[in-house]
Scaffold this active site. Structure first.
Site, short mmCIF file in Angstrom:
data_model
loop_
_atom_site.label_atom_id
_atom_site.label_comp_id
_atom_site.label_asym_id
_atom_site.label_seq_id
_atom_site.Cartn_x
_atom_site.Cartn_y
_atom_site.Cartn_z
N TYR A 1 34.83 63.34 -0.56
CA TYR A 1 33.46 63.65 -0.96
C TYR A 1 33.04 62.72 -2.09
O TYR A 1 33.80 62.46 -3.02
CB TYR A 1 33.39 65.10 -1.46
CG TYR A 1 32.04 65.49 -1.99
CD1 TYR A 1 31.08 66.07 -1.17
CD2 TYR A 1 31.70 65.26 -3.33
CE1 TYR A 1 29.83 66.42 -1.66
CE2 TYR A 1 30.45 65.59 -3.82
CZ TYR A 1 29.52 66.17 -2.98
OH TYR A 1 28.28 66.51 -3.46
N GLU B 1 24.35 61.65 -1.40
CA GLU B 1 25.56 62.39 -1.10
C GLU B 1 26.18 61.84 0.18
O GLU B 1 25.49 61.68 1.18
CB GLU B 1 25.24 63.88 -0.93
CG GLU B 1 26.47 64.75 -0.75
CD GLU B 1 26.13 66.23 -0.62
OE1 GLU B 1 26.60 67.03 -1.44
OE2 GLU B 1 25.38 66.57 0.31
#
Lengths: 291, 386
Positions: free
Chosen positions: B109, B197
């Site tokens: 992530y 993101e």
């Protein structure tokens, strides 16, 4: 006494000749604010509202020695205007303009901090010390000199708090709108510090809203550093998550920044909460009657 | 303003960030050419909506033949995809991203946001990818790193190496990650992002870093200097009333209740909603008409509020600061006559010339309850909405 501005503050208005700046400068002058001139690039040498206009802040600083700048320039030019004011040696900058890009503010904030300059705003109603000086867009008539210090992230909500404390005869020492953006020039804590040291201020009203953790940070600061009573109202108790409520900074993101969290934290830290917008004034009176 | 995944990835490609070869399609038949142009024998087809959770909702599929890609596109184009992040109506799918298939070894992530506390762009990295990062932060905080970037110095290689440690990257991957972090920072700053993101950032079976998803959001205040990104705006992904309000420079957010609200100032608008709730009612919307509540703006605002069939009463709450309340009163009356409002309207005016404003309202031929006390005005609205 008061904080930030008083009748001796020498104000220079940036973007002086624009329509908004003209309207609000006229009202400020009527109020007794000591506006010593203005800056509008390309219009140096002109006279506006019976005051001199300069091309640059540097010239203005030399000629009329202002110590506070009030900014009305459009958002794309605010970074430039704030930095110009900061580099000119001014102590206080108040930026009214809404819509300044956040990344501009990241750079501006770092620089004004380095220079030790106080920045209020952007996206704020400004600062008023009732009966002395009005640097902003707030309606003069609702204010009266008194003992309540008011800090707020919102314009019209500040006016509600002001009106209610005026109606109850309490009045205000100084009212500071810190603005609704994610990166404000000054935080609640910066202003709380000033009110704590101001003898005229007997009680502080802090009007917050959803988004970020400025109120939570302020709560901890209040618990450890502020001996004067603080009353708080938090707007946005019914706001849904993930939606920007008008102000760029008013958004509940990732489950953080809810009104409920803020209120809980403030209460834990000994701050008095006005549950309802219409009860800010009466809550102040109630708290004052017990001290 | 949010971008679609395919738009975000196009931006990524411009900044030399590793993304899959892909083609966006708007008609099912285009899928065949897309698959052929990409090549290979497996493709991923992804419905493009401004919401996460697409995979679980059936909006992402692995296909073995172009026919299956066409079938997927036929199924979704023009339909609404409902995920855990959308409301119950879902988001309209009007484009599909066809991509080459990536063999994944590991999911990581990486994101970047503007952090209010540190007043910096902060990168958030975790070895736990493809999952909800808030849960990781809650349960295993040691698996997350927050790395702030100095606005003047920019992202430095040592910062990339720091993040790489938490991501458990090997030396070769760390070497890939250093320019990646610097390019992401460059993208963030040059394009005025509010959020980026990559969930997941993957390590491919070949051992290389690869951006499998791209969520990009741009600072609305900076759109004026991002013409290329302004072009990417897709209003079909927004609530139609919110989009209409935005076109008229009004700030509107649709809510579930039945009391329409028209207020000047964002803070007071929220405060008004809260006051309605406090007295037992439910606000239908957030609406800030702005500092200058002119007749034209008030008319537009009425139209948008009344477009919501749930609205049973409208509460107008104006704190006339610089603007005079008598002028606002005249504007409200003219707007009501122009729009043809058939439901009760409660108006609360406060500030400059408020008494004169109330007098004008009470003498008007239209049906308006003029109440200067906000508490009473809110109570009256709640009563009328029942």
């Amino acid at each position: 006494m008061s904080i930030l501005v008083n009748k001796d503050t020498r104000v220079i208005v940036q973007g002086f000749t624009g329509s908004q700046a003209t309207l609000h400068s006229e009202q400020a002058i009527d109020y007794g604010t000591n506006i010593v001139g203005g800056v509008t690039p390309g219009k140096g040498g002109q006279v506006h509202l019976n005051r001199p206009v300069f091309d640059t802040m540097e010239e203005a600083k030399k000629a009329v020695n202002p110590n506070a700048a009030l900014i009305f320039v459009p958002a794309p030019f605010c970074k430039d205007s704030i930095l110009e004011a900061a580099e000119s040696g001014i102590e206080l900058i108040i930026c009214i303009t809404e819509g300044v890009p956040t990344l501009d503010m990241l750079e501006v904030k770092k620089r004004v901090d380095e220079l030790g300059v106080t920045l209020i705003g952007p996206n704020c109603p400004g600062v008023i010390t009732p009966g002395e000086a009005k640097l902003g867009i707030m309606p003069a008539s609702i204010h009266m000199p008194g003992k309540v210090g008011i800090i707020s992230r919102s314009g019209t909500l500040t006016y509600e708090a002001v009106k209610q404390t005026t109606d109850l005869g309490l009045g205000q020492s100084t009212c500071v709108g810190i603005g609704g953006d994610p990166i404000p020039g000054s935080s609640f804590i910066d202003i709380l510090k000033l009110f704590q040291n101001d003898p005229q201020t007997e009680v502080i009203v802090m009007v917050g809203e959803i988004g970020g953790t400025a109120e939570e940070d302020a709560a901890e600061y209040i618990q450890n550093n502020i001996t004067k009573p603080v009353i708080s109202y938090i707007a946005g108790q019914t706001a849904p998550a993930g939606k920007r409520m008008g102000h760029a900074g008013a958004i509940i993101a990732g489950g953080k920044g809810t009104a409920a969290d803020k209120i809980t934290k403030l209460q834990e830290c000994g701050v008095h909460i006005a549950d309802n917008l219409v009860e800010i004034g009466s809550k102040v009176a109630e708290v004052l009657s017990k001290t | 303003m949010n971008l679609h995944e395919y738009q975000g990835k196009a931006l990524f490609a411009k900044y030399n960030l590793p993304v899959s070869k892909g083609v966006v399609i708007f008609e099912p038949e285009e899928a065949l050419k897309a698959c052929r142009d990409i090549g290979g024998s497996k493709w991923v087809v992804k419905a493009q909506v401004h919401a996460g959770g697409r995979g679980k909702a059936g909006g992402v599929k692995l296909v073995d033949t172009p026919d299956d890609a066409i079938e997927f596109a036929r199924h979704w184009l023009g339909k609404k995809l409902v995920t855990y992040q959308t409301d119950s109506n879902g988001q309209l799918v009007n484009s599909i991203l066809v991509e080459e298939c990536t063999d994944i070894d590991q999911e990581l992530y990486l994101s970047a946001v503007i952090d209010r506390d540190s007043q910096r762009i902060v990168f958030i990295g975790s070895s736990e990818g493809g999952v909800n990062i808030e849960e990781v932060a809650e349960n295993t905080p040691d698996k997350i790193i927050y790395e702030p970037i100095d606005p003047l110095c920019g992202a430095q290689p040592f910062q990339a190496r720091k993040i790489a440690k938490i991501l458990n990257l090997n030396n070769a991957q760390t070497k890939q990650f250093v320019p990646m972090l610097q390019n992401l920072t460059k993208l963030f700053v040059e394009r005025d992002l509010a959020l980026l993101e990559i969930n997941p950032l993957v390590i491919t079976s070949g051992g290389n870093l690869h951006c499998l998803d791209a969520k990009v959001s741009i600072d609305s205040n900076a759109i004026y200097r991002q013409p290329e990104i302004a072009e990417m705006h897709d209003s079909s992904q927004e609530d139609p009333r919110e989009a209409e309000a935005a076109r008229n420079d009004l700030s509107y957010v649709s809510l579930d209740g039945n009391i329409g609200c028209m207020v000047n100032g964002a803070g007071l608008a929220m405060g008004t909603m809260d006051t309605i709730k406090y007295y037992g009612g439910n606000p239908a919307n957030f609406l800030d008409v702005g500092g200058t509540a002119t007749q034209e703006r008030v008319s537009k605002a009425f139209k948008i509020i009344l477009d919501d069939p749930e609205v049973k009463v409208v509460l107008v709450n104006i704190f006339g600061g610089i603007v005079r309340c008598d002028l606002i009163a005249e504007g409200v009356i003219a707007a009501i006559e122009e729009v043809g409002v058939n439901i009760p309207v409660v108006v609360r005016l406060e500030g400059n010339n408020a008494d004169l404003g109330s007098q004008i309202l009470s003498q008007a031929g239209v049906k308006i309850e003029s109440i200067n006390n906000l508490a009473d005005a809110a109570k009256k609205s709640v009563e009328l909405a029942k």
